[in-house]
Design a protein around this motif. Structure first.
Motif, PDB file in Angstrom:
ATOM      1  N   ASP A 243      41.837  47.901  52.810  1.00  0.00           N
ATOM      2  CA  ASP A 243      41.930  48.358  54.366  1.00  0.00           C
ATOM      3  C   ASP A 243      41.251  47.028  55.128  1.00  0.00           C
ATOM      4  N   ILE A 244      42.215  46.375  55.831  1.00  0.00           N
ATOM      5  CA  ILE A 244      41.715  45.363  56.747  1.00  0.00           C
ATOM      6  C   ILE A 244      41.652  45.643  58.256  1.00  0.00           C
ATOM      7  N   SER A 245      42.007  46.983  58.506  1.00  0.00           N
ATOM      8  CA  SER A 245      41.957  47.372  59.658  1.00  0.00           C
ATOM      9  C   SER A 245      40.909  47.310  60.565  1.00  0.00           C
ATOM     10  N   LYS A 246      39.603  47.438  59.948  1.00  0.00           N
ATOM     11  CA  LYS A 246      38.389  47.366  60.460  1.00  0.00           C
ATOM     12  C   LYS A 246      37.789  45.828  60.860  1.00  0.00           C
TER      13      LYS A 246
ATOM     14  N   ASN B 142      47.257  41.517  51.097  1.00  0.00           N
ATOM     15  CA  ASN B 142      46.140  42.329  51.123  1.00  0.00           C
ATOM     16  C   ASN B 142      46.580  44.029  51.411  1.00  0.00           C
ATOM     17  N   ASN B 143      47.630  43.926  50.885  1.00  0.00           N
ATOM     18  CA  ASN B 143      48.059  45.481  51.308  1.00  0.00           C
ATOM     19  C   ASN B 143      47.429  46.488  50.328  1.00  0.00           C
TER      20      ASN B 143
ATOM     21  N   ARG C 290      49.143  39.418  55.378  1.00  0.00           N
ATOM     22  CA  ARG C 290      49.030  40.867  55.511  1.00  0.00           C
ATOM     23  C   ARG C 290      49.396  41.468  54.017  1.00  0.00           C
TER      24      ARG C 290
ATOM     25  N   ASP D 215      38.134  41.769  62.117  1.00  0.00           N
ATOM     26  CA  ASP D 215      38.524  41.283  63.481  1.00  0.00           C
ATOM     27  C   ASP D 215      39.753  40.432  63.311  1.00  0.00           C
TER      28      ASP D 215
ATOM     29  N   TYR E 125      33.481  41.068  55.775  1.00  0.00           N
ATOM     30  CA  TYR E 125      33.730  41.910  55.055  1.00  0.00           C
ATOM     31  C   TYR E 125      33.381  42.123  53.369  1.00  0.00           C
TER      32      TYR E 125
ATOM     33  N   ASP F 239      43.960  39.497  61.903  1.00  0.00           N
ATOM     34  CA  ASP F 239      44.655  39.288  60.498  1.00  0.00           C
ATOM     35  C   ASP F 239      43.986  38.345  59.737  1.00  0.00           C
TER      36      ASP F 239
END
Length: 210
Positions: free
Chosen positions: A149-152, A145-146, A142, A154, A179, A156
């Motif tokens: 936007d990885i919120s979308k 990759n801050n 995480r 599936d 992605y 972590d």
């Protein structure tokens, strides 16, 4: 018969796989592309694999883990849209190498490059004596990759895999492709003019020396 130039197209996305010597990077790729487990001799410089994912063509670069090829690895990272940072779940030093040696090389990748941390050889992992916890690895994945936007996505950007059994291998690549391929279309494919030869089909591969 089509000319050689007509058989060459730009890749829709570029993926780089990095990690220490003998962590199983090439076996991971071979399991995904060929569906088989094979032991490999050490990669010299880099090896190129071509994968067709739906209508897309993905260039996958497998880089050598030996420290003497570090400069070449940096070159192959250029304009990568996604990267696998692989380590051996049974060897702590290979995990430490990810931020000490390999993460800095991704400065030449795209600004929004997705970095997926992958633990290999889970089939021989002693869960009772593991030194790198899942939570620790997820936190690291995480953190690196801050800036995207990885919120979308599936889950972590961390997976534990086995090239021998196939465990989670397809999930790693599908996660990355979901992605980076939409992003690749927005940027009209790779900007560095990289081409791939499609004359031998969707799963050809060639090895590049140093």
């Amino acid at each position: 018969m089509a000319s050689g130039s007509a058989m060459r197209k730009k890749a829709d996305a570029k993926v780089i796989i990095m990690g220490d010597y003998a962590v199983g990077k090439t076996s991971l790729i071979s399991r995904y592309i060929d569906g088989t487990f094979t032991t490999h001799s050490p990669t010299i410089g880099a090896a190129f694999f071509l994968k067709q994912w739906g209508p897309y063509n993905v260039a996958v670069w497998d880089t050598a883990g030996d420290e003497r090829y570090t400069g070449l690895s940096s070159f192959y990272c250029r304009n990568a849209g996604a990267a696998i940072l692989a380590f051996d779940l049974n060897t702590t030093t290979t995990y430490e190498s990810l931020w000490a040696r390999f993460l800095p090389l991704l400065e030449s990748a795209k600004d929004d490059c997705l970095k997926v941390v992958v633990g290999t050889k889970s089939d021989v992992l002693d869960q009772d004596n593991r030194e790198i916890s899942i939570d620790e690895a997820i936190e690291f994945a995480r953190e690196i990759n801050n800036d995207i936007d990885i919120s979308k996505l599936d889950g972590d950007p961390y997976f534990e895999t086995s090239a021998k059994t196939g465990y989670n291998v397809a999930k790693v690549f599908d996660y990355m492709f979901q992605y980076c391929l939409p992003e690749a279309q927005k940027s009209d494919k790779l900007s560095d003019g990289s081409t791939i030869n499609l004359s031998e089909g969707a799963q050809t591969r060639s090895r590049c020396g140093c």
